[in-house]
Scaffold this motif. Structure first.
Motif, PDB file in Angstrom:
ATOM      1  N   ALA A  10      -1.841  10.107  -0.927  1.00 53.00           N
ATOM      2  CA  ALA A  10      -3.481   9.998  -0.021  1.00 53.00           C
ATOM      3  C   ALA A  10      -3.906  11.264  -0.768  1.00 53.00           C
ATOM      4  O   ALA A  10      -4.850  11.500  -1.799  1.00 53.00           O
ATOM      5  CB  ALA A  10      -3.375  10.154   1.182  1.00 53.00           C
ATOM      6  N   GLN A 106       0.745  -0.658   3.053  1.00 52.68           N
ATOM      7  CA  GLN A 106      -0.851  -0.209   3.586  1.00 52.68           C
ATOM      8  C   GLN A 106      -0.189   0.306   4.676  1.00 52.68           C
ATOM      9  O   GLN A 106       0.406  -1.570   5.335  1.00 52.68           O
ATOM     10  CB  GLN A 106      -1.976   0.076   2.939  1.00 52.68           C
ATOM     11  CG  GLN A 106      -2.906  -1.531   3.048  1.00 52.68           C
ATOM     12  CD  GLN A 106      -3.769  -1.568   2.060  1.00 52.68           C
ATOM     13  OE1 GLN A 106      -4.324  -1.406   1.385  1.00 52.68           O
ATOM     14  NE2 GLN A 106      -4.448  -3.045   2.741  1.00 52.68           N
ATOM     15  N   ARG A 113      -7.976   1.447   2.490  1.00 52.50           N
ATOM     16  CA  ARG A 113      -6.207   2.416   1.865  1.00 52.50           C
ATOM     17  C   ARG A 113      -6.677   2.865   0.720  1.00 52.50           C
ATOM     18  O   ARG A 113      -5.433   2.174  -0.051  1.00 52.50           O
ATOM     19  CB  ARG A 113      -5.254   2.375   2.080  1.00 52.50           C
ATOM     20  CG  ARG A 113      -5.302   2.448   4.347  1.00 52.50           C
ATOM     21  CD  ARG A 113      -4.672   3.492   4.988  1.00 52.50           C
ATOM     22  NE  ARG A 113      -4.705   3.373   6.137  1.00 52.50           N
ATOM     23  CZ  ARG A 113      -4.099   5.115   6.662  1.00 52.50           C
ATOM     24  NH1 ARG A 113      -4.317   6.109   6.366  1.00 52.50           N
ATOM     25  NH2 ARG A 113      -3.972   4.888   7.992  1.00 52.50           N
ATOM     26  N   GLU A 115      -5.064   4.332  -1.956  1.00 53.41           N
ATOM     27  CA  GLU A 115      -4.102   5.646  -2.101  1.00 53.41           C
ATOM     28  C   GLU A 115      -2.896   5.032  -2.390  1.00 53.41           C
ATOM     29  O   GLU A 115      -2.218   4.583  -2.573  1.00 53.41           O
ATOM     30  CB  GLU A 115      -4.202   7.061  -1.842  1.00 53.41           C
ATOM     31  CG  GLU A 115      -3.189   6.154  -0.445  1.00 53.41           C
ATOM     32  CD  GLU A 115      -4.084   6.383   1.537  1.00 53.41           C
ATOM     33  OE1 GLU A 115      -5.405   5.864   1.251  1.00 53.41           O
ATOM     34  OE2 GLU A 115      -4.014   6.340   2.765  1.00 53.41           O
TER      35      GLU A 115
END
Ligand SMILES: [Zn+2]
Ligand SMILES: [Zn+2]
Length: 171
Positions: A10, A106, A113, A115
């Protein structure tokens, strides 16, 4: 560890605007020193931070956070990569090669999500033969891990191995 990986991914996405593991995979493919095998959808490599001998990561070429979203071709390619890796592992010391394998993806709480780049880790305990294992002891348990083999040397040995299982090749 997945929580830490999630935070790092992230932070990287927020700072650089791109995926950490996709960028990492691109660099590894450019260097071509730690690649074990690849197919259309996946790359298996020994990460530069590997601590366990013959530690391997399987990374999807395509960005995604959840293994449940794989298409038919990607599922077939994942089975191909995992099968070929397990045969090479068995061939390495001509034994039923033990390993811990796990998947990081994730969280499943339903949030978006972007990232997360899901992947698989293989953490095997054998060092030099079917009977000589890697032990984390003394300094390693109390201070930091020590490497018996470089990630490049491990990748090269795994890369060179046959994908015909040793039990089949003697027939
Ligand atoms: Zn990605
Ligand atoms: Zn991971």
């Amino acid at each position: 560890m997945p929580a830490l990986e999630g935070r790092r991914q992230a932070a990287y996405l927020a700072e650089k605007g791109t995926c950490l593991l996709y960028r990492y995979l691109t660099l590894e493919l450019d260097r071509a020193e730690r690649i074990v095998l690849q197919n259309n959808s996946f790359v298996a490599l020994v990460p530069f931070w590997a601590i366990w001998p013959f530690e391997v990561m399987i990374l999807p070429r395509e960005h995604g956070g959840d293994i449940a979203n794989l298409g038919t071709d990607q599922k077939r390619d994942l089975a191909d990569a995992m099968t070929r890796l397990s045969v090479r592992y068995d061939n390495l010391f001509q034994t039923a090669f033990p390993y811990t394998m796990g998947l990081h993806q994730q969280p499943t709480e339903g949030k978006n999500r972007p990232e997360w780049h899901w992947h698989i880790h293989y953490l095997p305990p054998l060092l030099r033969s079917w009977s000589v294992k890697k032990f984390m002891v003394g300094y390693e348990m109390l201070a930091m891990p020590q490497r018996d083999l470089t990630p490049e040397a491990c990748a090269e040995r795994l890369w060179e191995l046959s994908e015909i299982h040793y039990l089949e090749s003697t027939k």
